[in-house]
Design a protein around this motif. Structure first.
Motif, PDB file in Angstrom:
ATOM      1  N   LEU A   1       0.841  -1.197   0.000  1.00  0.00           N
ATOM      2  CA  LEU A   1       0.000   0.000   0.000  1.00  0.00           C
ATOM      3  C   LEU A   1       0.871   1.240   0.000  1.00  0.00           C
ATOM      4  O   LEU A   1       0.645   2.182  -0.759  1.00  0.00           O
ATOM      5  N   LYS A   2       1.902   1.228   0.847  1.00  0.00           N
ATOM      6  CA  LYS A   2       2.785   2.400   0.933  1.00  0.00           C
ATOM      7  C   LYS A   2       3.425   2.685  -0.415  1.00  0.00           C
ATOM      8  O   LYS A   2       3.558   3.831  -0.813  1.00  0.00           O
ATOM      9  N   GLU A   3       3.797   1.610  -1.106  1.00  0.00           N
ATOM     10  CA  GLU A   3       4.415   1.802  -2.406  1.00  0.00           C
ATOM     11  C   GLU A   3       3.421   2.488  -3.360  1.00  0.00           C
ATOM     12  O   GLU A   3       3.782   3.402  -4.092  1.00  0.00           O
ATOM     13  N   LEU A   4       2.171   2.028  -3.312  1.00  0.00           N
ATOM     14  CA  LEU A   4       1.142   2.630  -4.171  1.00  0.00           C
ATOM     15  C   LEU A   4       0.942   4.093  -3.814  1.00  0.00           C
ATOM     16  O   LEU A   4       0.836   4.949  -4.681  1.00  0.00           O
ATOM     17  N   ILE A   5       0.912   4.360  -2.511  1.00  0.00           N
ATOM     18  CA  ILE A   5       0.677   5.735  -2.069  1.00  0.00           C
ATOM     19  C   ILE A   5       1.846   6.624  -2.471  1.00  0.00           C
ATOM     20  O   ILE A   5       1.659   7.745  -2.932  1.00  0.00           O
ATOM     21  N   THR A   6       3.066   6.090  -2.302  1.00  0.00           N
ATOM     22  CA  THR A   6       4.242   6.891  -2.654  1.00  0.00           C
ATOM     23  C   THR A   6       4.213   7.250  -4.126  1.00  0.00           C
ATOM     24  O   THR A   6       4.544   8.366  -4.513  1.00  0.00           O
TER      25      THR A   6
ATOM     26  N   MET B   1      -9.052  13.867  10.694  1.00  0.00           N
ATOM     27  CA  MET B   1      -7.712  13.345  10.435  1.00  0.00           C
ATOM     28  C   MET B   1      -7.142  13.952   9.149  1.00  0.00           C
ATOM     29  O   MET B   1      -7.794  13.916   8.116  1.00  0.00           O
ATOM     30  N   PRO B   2      -5.912  14.506   9.209  1.00  0.00           N
ATOM     31  CA  PRO B   2      -5.321  15.090   7.997  1.00  0.00           C
ATOM     32  C   PRO B   2      -4.972  14.009   6.979  1.00  0.00           C
ATOM     33  O   PRO B   2      -4.547  12.915   7.367  1.00  0.00           O
ATOM     34  N   PHE B   3      -5.134  14.329   5.688  1.00  0.00           N
ATOM     35  CA  PHE B   3      -4.838  13.336   4.645  1.00  0.00           C
ATOM     36  C   PHE B   3      -3.357  12.960   4.658  1.00  0.00           C
ATOM     37  O   PHE B   3      -2.995  11.819   4.373  1.00  0.00           O
ATOM     38  N   ASP B   4      -2.516  13.917   5.038  1.00  0.00           N
ATOM     39  CA  ASP B   4      -1.074  13.640   5.107  1.00  0.00           C
ATOM     40  C   ASP B   4      -0.758  12.485   6.060  1.00  0.00           C
ATOM     41  O   ASP B   4       0.188  11.747   5.838  1.00  0.00           O
TER      42      ASP B   4
ATOM     43  N   PHE C   1      -2.599   9.904   6.574  1.00  0.00           N
ATOM     44  CA  PHE C   1      -2.869   8.650   5.848  1.00  0.00           C
ATOM     45  C   PHE C   1      -1.707   8.309   4.922  1.00  0.00           C
ATOM     46  O   PHE C   1      -1.292   7.157   4.832  1.00  0.00           O
ATOM     47  N   LEU C   2      -1.183   9.338   4.236  1.00  0.00           N
ATOM     48  CA  LEU C   2      -0.050   9.092   3.338  1.00  0.00           C
ATOM     49  C   LEU C   2       1.127   8.523   4.120  1.00  0.00           C
ATOM     50  O   LEU C   2       1.874   7.692   3.628  1.00  0.00           O
ATOM     51  N   ASP C   3       1.246   8.948   5.354  1.00  0.00           N
ATOM     52  CA  ASP C   3       2.363   8.528   6.185  1.00  0.00           C
ATOM     53  C   ASP C   3       2.141   7.136   6.786  1.00  0.00           C
ATOM     54  O   ASP C   3       3.005   6.280   6.743  1.00  0.00           O
ATOM     55  N   LYS C   4       0.942   6.904   7.344  1.00  0.00           N
ATOM     56  CA  LYS C   4       0.696   5.664   8.091  1.00  0.00           C
ATOM     57  C   LYS C   4      -0.060   4.588   7.317  1.00  0.00           C
ATOM     58  O   LYS C   4      -0.059   3.424   7.720  1.00  0.00           O
ATOM     59  N   GLY C   5      -0.756   4.992   6.271  1.00  0.00           N
ATOM     60  CA  GLY C   5      -1.540   4.019   5.512  1.00  0.00           C
ATOM     61  C   GLY C   5      -2.835   3.612   6.193  1.00  0.00           C
ATOM     62  O   GLY C   5      -3.474   2.664   5.788  1.00  0.00           O
ATOM     63  N   LEU C   6      -3.201   4.327   7.268  1.00  0.00           N
ATOM     64  CA  LEU C   6      -4.441   3.998   7.977  1.00  0.00           C
ATOM     65  C   LEU C   6      -5.369   5.210   7.989  1.00  0.00           C
ATOM     66  O   LEU C   6      -4.913   6.340   8.139  1.00  0.00           O
TER      67      LEU C   6
END
Lengths: 324, 171
Positions: free
Chosen positions: B53-58, B77-80, B82-87
């Motif tokens: 998931l992190k790879e996809l988000i990155t 919750m800030p969208f950032d 989610f980008l950081d934690k994936g949750l």
């Protein structure tokens, strides 16, 4: 199977009072059904470090679950077959573990438990995305079905690389220690569904089942082929493993898994007398560090655990030690 | 080969995983592997799925980000994060960040549409995100009256955000 309770933030973003509310609601749901008579609730913060690690080694919780124990709990069936993890990544994680190729029975059991809680608690659900989970990798059915397969034949025939490539486009994920060429490697692989959205639970189960059956068939053929063409290589591997078990004074987990894998192969192929799978399976659990530690009153160093493991393995297999 | 985790010791364990359009080898030393609780081949998968998931988000992150919601209207919750934690922070996040979510779900699952089962007609009692503007305003009023200013500020921000979305929709 991951579920969240409606209108409460997911655990990673929830405040303490929300986590408490989830625990309270879960315990209420437990109390209203006789299905949970054989389940006990444990608050993780109240468990000793030893018991927490035992839960990890029994695969009831994930090591990451212990990083922050506040507001986290677990409902465990006394047989340890089914459990409900509270406030991990999602509010509720239902899990059932069964031996053998019993995917259908496992799914049925977990659905019964989920249904019982679901008739009492409202779950977060959207008609577009299905059951809403904290991580988008689990959304939809919220279900992950895993099968553990021992694949020594494919590993020895160098066929795993091809298998991994074949599986890639199917939405099934396979993972394992893949030690092609390395002397000690475990050959137990976990096959699971990656995709949780866009399929029904039954479809996910059927896909996994079809692929797993294919892998098992490939493994059986590889074993027959090895037995026919490379019996001496197999014998070398298996008898060498027995030699190490008899002589080793220290055994690391890695070496242990590799030796066990060789024994399991030797037993299934008929090179050595049959060893019951149940014995080997019990060994996988009881030879882990915390389980060895638990039988001892004072804390053990790493080498002491390895020493005890070497002894325990011989004892459980009924093998004599060389030059004792 | 050096361990990916500690970047000091030799990596002597190679874990391979393959999934949808994805194959990766992870090289770790025995110590890091034990620390991660992965010494057993039966260890949990979730960490690996998180990796995918992190790879996809990155990949998403490296593109020009075109999401206009910066935080969830329900839980804040800030969208950032989610980008950081994936949750995600709450069920409503799926709606708040709907554009991004659809993309991520399509890439990870190959679809963004759930197949509803008949037994799911037992629907949850309240659909997600029922906190309407009126409810929030009423709650704000009580918060101000009871001098709970912290809560009031939170609610005021939420109302502002929803108003902003409504305006955007009209435009």
């Amino acid at each position: 199977m991951a579920r969240n309770i409606d209108s409460i933030p997911f655990p990673n973003w929830a405040k303490d009072n929300s986590l408490k509310k989830v625990i309270k609601l879960t315990r209420e749901a437990k109390a209203q059904s006789s299905l949970f008579d054989d389940f006990d609730y444990y608050s993780v913060s109240k468990l000793s470090n030893m018991n927490r690690s035992i839960l990890v080694e029994r695969h009831l919780i994930n090591p990451a679950f212990l990083e922050n124990v506040k507001g986290r709990g677990i409902l465990i069936e006394r047989s340890e077959e089914s459990s409900v993890i509270v406030n991990e990544e999602d509010h509720l994680r239902f899990q059932t573990i069964k031996g053998g190729f019993s995917l259908k029975a496992t799914l049925k059991r977990i659905k019964t438990i989920e249904n019982s809680v679901g008739s009492y608690l409202p779950f977060s659900f959207s008609s577009r995305y299905g059951y809403l989970t904290s991580c988008p990798t689990n959304v939809g059915t919220g279900i992950r079905i895993s099968l553990f397969c021992h694949l020594p034949g494919l590993a020895l025939s160098n066929m795993l690389g091809g298998l991994f490539n074949d599986i890639m486009p199917t939405g099934i994920i396979i993972r394992g220690f893949f030690g092609e060429g390395s002397e000690f490697s475990s050959t137990i692989f976990q096959v699971s569904n990656q995709v949780t959205l866009g399929f029904t639970e039954e479809e996910i189960l059927n896909r996994l089942s079809i692929i797993a059956k294919k892998i098992i068939e490939m493994e059986r053929n590889a074993q027959i082929d090895l037995k026919k063409r490379k019996r001496d290589v197999l014998e070398d591997k298996v008898f060498r493993a027995i030699g190490i078990i008899k002589g080793a004074r220290f055994l690391t987990m890695f070496e242990f898994y590799s030796l066990l894998s060789a024994l399991k192969l030797g037993s299934s192929i008929g090179i050595i007398p049959k060893i019951e799978n149940s014995i080997l399976n019990i060994m996988i659990v009881t030879c882990q560090p915390m389980h060895i530690q638990r039988t001892n009153n004072k804390p053990l160093k790493k080498v002491e655990i390895e020493k005890k493991r070497a002894h325990l393995v011989r004892e459980m297999l009924g093998l004599d030690c060389i030059f004792e | 080969m050096i361990c990916e985790n500690c970047k000091t010791r030799d990596a002597n364990i190679h874990i391979t995983q393959a999934g949808l359009g994805y194959k990766k080898e992870i090289n770790l030393c025995t110590e890091c592997l034990t620390k991660k609780g992965l010494y057993s081949p039966l260890a949990y998968l979730s960490e690996y799925l998180g990796d995918i998931l992190k790879e996809l988000i990155t990949q998403d992150k490296s593109r020009a980000t075109d999401y206009f919601m910066t935080a969830c209207t329900e839980c804040g919750m800030p969208f950032d994060r989610f980008l950081d934690k994936g949750l995600l922070g709450c069920a409503r996040c799926y709606d708040s960040f709907s554009l991004e979510m659809k993309k991520i779900l399509n890439r990870f699952h190959g679809t963004a549409q759930h197949v509803t089962l008949s037994r799911e007609r037992r629907k949850p009692v309240s659909p997600i995100g029922t906190k309407t503007l009126e409810l929030l305003k009423a709650e704000l009023k009580t918060a101000v009256e009871s001098e709970n200013f912290e809560r009031a500020a939170e609610l005021r921000d939420k109302i502002k955000k929803i108003n902003r979305i409504e305006e955007n929709k009209e435009n």
